[in-house]
Design a protein around this motif. Structure first.
Motif, PDB file in Angstrom:
ATOM      1  N   UNK A  53      40.197  37.392  93.016  1.00  0.00           N
ATOM      2  CA  UNK A  53      40.026  38.686  93.678  1.00  0.00           C
ATOM      3  C   UNK A  53      39.997  39.835  92.680  1.00  0.00           C
ATOM      4  N   UNK A  54      40.788  39.722  91.620  1.00  0.00           N
ATOM      5  CA  UNK A  54      40.893  40.805  90.633  1.00  0.00           C
ATOM      6  C   UNK A  54      39.863  40.692  89.506  1.00  0.00           C
ATOM      7  N   UNK A  55      38.959  39.737  89.596  1.00  0.00           N
ATOM      8  CA  UNK A  55      38.004  39.486  88.515  1.00  0.00           C
ATOM      9  C   UNK A  55      36.926  40.561  88.433  1.00  0.00           C
ATOM     10  N   UNK A  56      36.271  40.609  87.284  1.00  0.00           N
ATOM     11  CA  UNK A  56      35.135  41.519  87.103  1.00  0.00           C
ATOM     12  C   UNK A  56      33.992  41.124  88.021  1.00  0.00           C
ATOM     13  N   UNK A  57      33.859  39.830  88.286  1.00  0.00           N
ATOM     14  CA  UNK A  57      32.787  39.346  89.154  1.00  0.00           C
ATOM     15  C   UNK A  57      32.892  39.951  90.552  1.00  0.00           C
ATOM     16  N   UNK A  58      34.075  39.831  91.133  1.00  0.00           N
ATOM     17  CA  UNK A  58      34.300  40.349  92.486  1.00  0.00           C
ATOM     18  C   UNK A  58      34.237  41.869  92.487  1.00  0.00           C
ATOM     19  N   UNK A  59      34.902  42.504  91.521  1.00  0.00           N
ATOM     20  CA  UNK A  59      34.899  43.963  91.466  1.00  0.00           C
ATOM     21  C   UNK A  59      33.503  44.535  91.309  1.00  0.00           C
ATOM     22  N   UNK A 124      38.377  49.487  89.144  1.00  0.00           N
ATOM     23  CA  UNK A 124      39.601  49.063  88.456  1.00  0.00           C
ATOM     24  C   UNK A 124      39.309  47.896  87.525  1.00  0.00           C
ATOM     25  N   UNK A 125      38.314  47.088  87.883  1.00  0.00           N
ATOM     26  CA  UNK A 125      37.932  45.934  87.059  1.00  0.00           C
ATOM     27  C   UNK A 125      37.374  46.360  85.705  1.00  0.00           C
ATOM     28  N   UNK A 126      36.970  47.638  85.585  1.00  0.00           N
ATOM     29  CA  UNK A 126      36.464  48.156  84.317  1.00  0.00           C
ATOM     30  C   UNK A 126      37.564  48.767  83.462  1.00  0.00           C
ATOM     31  N   UNK A 127      38.761  48.885  84.036  1.00  0.00           N
ATOM     32  CA  UNK A 127      39.871  49.442  83.279  1.00  0.00           C
ATOM     33  C   UNK A 127      40.086  50.924  83.473  1.00  0.00           C
ATOM     34  N   UNK A 128      39.207  51.582  84.251  1.00  0.00           N
ATOM     35  CA  UNK A 128      39.392  53.019  84.516  1.00  0.00           C
ATOM     36  C   UNK A 128      38.987  53.308  85.958  1.00  0.00           C
ATOM     37  N   UNK A 171      22.105  55.752  85.161  1.00  0.00           N
ATOM     38  CA  UNK A 171      22.895  55.699  83.918  1.00  0.00           C
ATOM     39  C   UNK A 171      24.259  55.079  84.174  1.00  0.00           C
ATOM     40  N   UNK A 172      24.924  55.533  85.233  1.00  0.00           N
ATOM     41  CA  UNK A 172      26.243  54.991  85.554  1.00  0.00           C
ATOM     42  C   UNK A 172      26.125  53.531  85.990  1.00  0.00           C
ATOM     43  N   UNK A 173      25.090  53.221  86.757  1.00  0.00           N
ATOM     44  CA  UNK A 173      24.896  51.844  87.195  1.00  0.00           C
ATOM     45  C   UNK A 173      24.643  50.906  86.026  1.00  0.00           C
ATOM     46  N   UNK A 174      23.838  51.363  85.070  1.00  0.00           N
ATOM     47  CA  UNK A 174      23.560  50.539  83.895  1.00  0.00           C
ATOM     48  C   UNK A 174      24.827  50.317  83.071  1.00  0.00           C
ATOM     49  N   UNK A 175      25.683  51.345  82.977  1.00  0.00           N
ATOM     50  CA  UNK A 175      26.957  51.196  82.259  1.00  0.00           C
ATOM     51  C   UNK A 175      27.824  50.135  82.934  1.00  0.00           C
ATOM     52  N   UNK A 176      27.912  50.199  84.259  1.00  0.00           N
ATOM     53  CA  UNK A 176      28.685  49.203  85.000  1.00  0.00           C
ATOM     54  C   UNK A 176      28.111  47.803  84.782  1.00  0.00           C
ATOM     55  N   UNK A 177      26.798  47.709  84.820  1.00  0.00           N
ATOM     56  CA  UNK A 177      26.150  46.407  84.676  1.00  0.00           C
ATOM     57  C   UNK A 177      26.392  45.813  83.294  1.00  0.00           C
ATOM     58  N   UNK A 178      26.351  46.641  82.268  1.00  0.00           N
ATOM     59  CA  UNK A 178      26.588  46.126  80.913  1.00  0.00           C
ATOM     60  C   UNK A 178      28.008  45.575  80.771  1.00  0.00           C
ATOM     61  N   UNK A 183      31.727  40.768  80.724  1.00  0.00           N
ATOM     62  CA  UNK A 183      33.073  40.346  81.095  1.00  0.00           C
ATOM     63  C   UNK A 183      33.153  39.406  82.296  1.00  0.00           C
ATOM     64  N   UNK A 184      32.077  39.245  83.029  1.00  0.00           N
ATOM     65  CA  UNK A 184      32.109  38.375  84.206  1.00  0.00           C
ATOM     66  C   UNK A 184      32.214  36.907  83.792  1.00  0.00           C
TER      67      UNK A 184
END
Length: 218
Positions: A53-59, A124-128, A171-178, A183-184
């Protein structure tokens, strides 16, 4: 409505290339099954062993589904506010690609047996963790006020505002995707996220050219 000056023919081809790349990614992810373990019940399209549940994949799947939902909403709005062929073509590309990707991510969440939403903080999965502001649930998302302005605009004003808002959104979406691609733990999210980052970066460049053609800055 009168449309703004048409973008150069090269932009049309660039938009077509972005669409083909994005569509190819969607088809690849839909038809490429991942190996399933006997304990998984033989489910195809999902990696053996569901992520936590807390994984980067799910988040990522949860947050990007929401991010994509707004991009599709903005694309539908501008489609009805302009008759410019290039902007409408971009809007259709975003609607088709991101609606399909959203469906895939929600399907994976269901297959993993986790809720499609969470009461916890987004990103939260990104650390911020993100803080919602005027309806903008995550960085890059348009606020309620910005969406109201887009709904009220027409022709060139709608085109320029849409391109600016979608540039920030991408831009924000691409940052999340990278981050997710790095990390997934599942092949599904890593592959989809990497493709998203590439496609949205290409569309950012396309939109910069489209804004320039309209005498506007990003």
């Amino acid at each position: 409505m009168t449309s703004a000056a048409r973008a150069p023919r090269s932009l049309v081809w660039a938009g077509a290339v972005v669409f083909v790349v994005a569509l190819g990614l969607v088809l690849l992810m839909v038809v490429r099954p991942s190996a399933a373990s006997p304990s998984s019940g033989g489910t195809t399209g999902v990696s053996a062993g569901a992520p936590a549940e807390s994984s980067a994949d799910v988040g990522f799947a949860r947050d990007m589904s929401v991010h994509h939902q707004q991009a599709v909403e903005m694309a539908f709005i501008v489609r009805d506010r302009t008759d410019d062929e290039d902007v409408r073509r971009l809007a259709y590309d975003i609607i088709n690609t991101q609606a399909n990707q959203r469906g895939m991510m929600l399907g994976w969440l269901d297959a993993w047996g986790v809720p499609k939403s969470s009461e916890g903080p987004r990103m939260a999965w990104m650390g911020h963790p993100a803080t919602a502001t005027d309806g903008a649930l995550m960085p890059g998302m348009a606020t309620d006020s910005q969406l109201d302005r887009l709904r009220a605009a027409e022709s060139r004003a709608a085109e320029v505002l849409f391109l600016r808002l979608m540039t920030v959104h991408h831009r924000a979406g691409a940052d999340m995707a990278r981050v997710a691609a790095a990390s997934a733990s599942t092949d599904e999210i890593r592959g989809l996220a990497a493709g998203m980052a590439r496609a949205q970066t290409s569309e950012i460049a396309l939109m910069a050219d489209m804004l320039k053609a309209r005498g506007a800055k990003p």
